[in-house]
Design an enzyme around this catalytic site. Structure first.
Site, PDB file in Angstrom:
ATOM      1  N   ASP A 189       0.832  -1.197   0.000  1.00 59.19           N
ATOM      2  CA  ASP A 189       0.000   0.000   0.000  1.00 59.19           C
ATOM      3  C   ASP A 189       0.871   1.253   0.000  1.00 59.19           C
ATOM      4  OD1 ASP A 189      -2.957   0.892   0.468  1.00 59.19           O
ATOM      5  OD2 ASP A 189      -1.782   2.123   1.856  1.00 59.19           O
ATOM      6  N   ILE A 190       0.536   2.218  -0.851  1.00 63.42           N
ATOM      7  CA  ILE A 190       1.278   3.488  -0.877  1.00 63.42           C
ATOM      8  C   ILE A 190       0.879   4.304   0.351  1.00 63.42           C
ATOM      9  CG2 ILE A 190       1.737   5.608  -2.154  1.00 63.42           C
ATOM     10  CD1 ILE A 190       1.058   4.117  -4.710  1.00 63.42           C
ATOM     11  N   HIS A 202      -4.960  14.961  -8.654  1.00 65.40           N
ATOM     12  CA  HIS A 202      -5.180  13.576  -9.083  1.00 65.40           C
ATOM     13  C   HIS A 202      -4.322  13.181 -10.291  1.00 65.40           C
ATOM     14  CE1 HIS A 202      -8.423  12.455  -6.336  1.00 65.40           C
ATOM     15  NE2 HIS A 202      -8.835  13.711  -6.438  1.00 65.40           N
ATOM     16  N   GLU A 233      -4.833   2.505  -4.227  1.00 68.57           N
ATOM     17  CA  GLU A 233      -3.370   2.582  -4.142  1.00 68.57           C
ATOM     18  C   GLU A 233      -2.757   1.300  -3.600  1.00 68.57           C
ATOM     19  OE1 GLU A 233      -4.914   4.300  -0.218  1.00 68.57           O
ATOM     20  OE2 GLU A 233      -5.553   4.130  -2.298  1.00 68.57           O
TER      21      GLU A 233
END
Length: 313
Positions: A189-190, A202, A233
């Site tokens: 996960d970022i 965005h 993400e």
């Protein structure tokens, strides 16, 4: 934007190259017939030969061709019988088969269609007809393959999508059980990605996702390793035949490659984009109450709770 549309570009490139590099298997018990077809097609394609039905099946299982030209009448296993046997085996079902026949009756033509052939050419073979039929069927096959493959990729990042991951993961679970091998799942996960989008917009977020996906992708070294976008993400990696030591090595490499991107992230305490990783490993003969994906997701939660920019196993 590094990584964006990577899948589509690769697939289109592979499609263009595939036509020129297509493998064609000619199945005929008469060498002279194989020689005639080889002379007609060898300048444009890679041509292979088999003289019996069983030899053709064995060849296809080891080296699947893109197209088969099959004689109908052969001693032992006929071309029709060979075709039917191929269509019963999942790895061979999608290989198109053109029958080459001297038969003229409608019932005999119908038998070619019923056996699973996609076209037929009558003897004596007209070279122009042969080249055009082969080209048409190869084009159709590669276009179909292209569309099928594109359905499995994430359009933004160029890595596999969750749909393909679900299929691949299920197959790897069965393979690990059958071969008594370990299997590893990484959930990635970022960190603070929402804050990144809020701060930079965005479009920059899309660039970030694509670049991180590329960094993750190059961290997986083996052909059987798979990376997919799990959602938002979050990414997931499948590492077949990988134990805890191997899983930790890959996790560290992922963090190193993401750090090397040096994507600024002022809303993070690390001041650049980082990832957290949850690792779940299934050792041989080990049973889990929960799926590996859920176990890896729990470890990802622990990595985030412990301060992010780290892995937990």
């Amino acid at each position: 934007m590094m990584g964006i549309n990577l899948a589509g570009q690769k697939l289109q490139k592979n499609y263009t190259a595939s036509i020129a590099e297509a493998k064609i298997l000619v199945v005929d018990d008469q060498p002279i017939n194989i020689q005639v077809i080889n002379q007609t097609l060898s300048a444009d394609y890679n041509v292979f030969m088999a003289t019996t039905g069983q030899q053709a099946i064995d060849f296809c299982l080891k080296t699947p061709p893109d197209l088969i030209l099959m004689d109908v009448l052969m001693p032992g296993m006929s071309g029709l019988e060979t075709c039917k046997k191929m269509k019963e085996q999942e790895p061979l079902q999608s290989i198109p088969i053109i029958f080459i026949t001297g038969l003229q009756e409608q019932a005999e033509e119908d038998a070619c269609w019923q056996a699973g052939g996609i076209d037929f050419i009558t003897k004596p073979v007209n070279p122009v007809t042969l080249r055009n039929r082969v080209r048409a069927q190869l084009t159709l096959k590669f276009q179909t393959d292209l569309l099928r493959n594109m359905a499995y990729f994430d359009g933004l990042t160029g890595v596999y999508n969750r749909r393909y991951f679900n299929d691949y993961y299920a197959r790897q679970v069965l393979t690990a059980q059958r071969l008594n091998q370990p299997l590893t799942i990484l959930m990635i996960d970022i960190d603070y990605f929402k804050q990144f989008n809020d701060a930079y917009g965005h479009l920059a977020g899309d660039d970030c996702l694509a670049n991180v996906a590329e960094a993750l992708h190059i961290s997986l070294k083996r052909p059987a390793d798979l990376l997919a976008r799990y959602g938002g993400e979050e990414f997931v990696a499948v590492l077949p035949d990988t134990d805890q030591q191997g899983a930790i090595h890959v996790a560290k490499l992922i963090q190193k490659n993401v750090e090397a991107l040096a994507i600024a992230h002022e809303s993070s305490e690390f001041k650049q984009v980082t990832v957290s990783i949850g690792i779940a490993v299934s050792e041989p003969n080990q049973k889990h109450e929960l799926p590996l994906t859920q176990l890896a997701d729990e470890q990802l939660y622990q990595a985030k709770a412990a301060g992010r920019n780290q892995y937990k196993i």
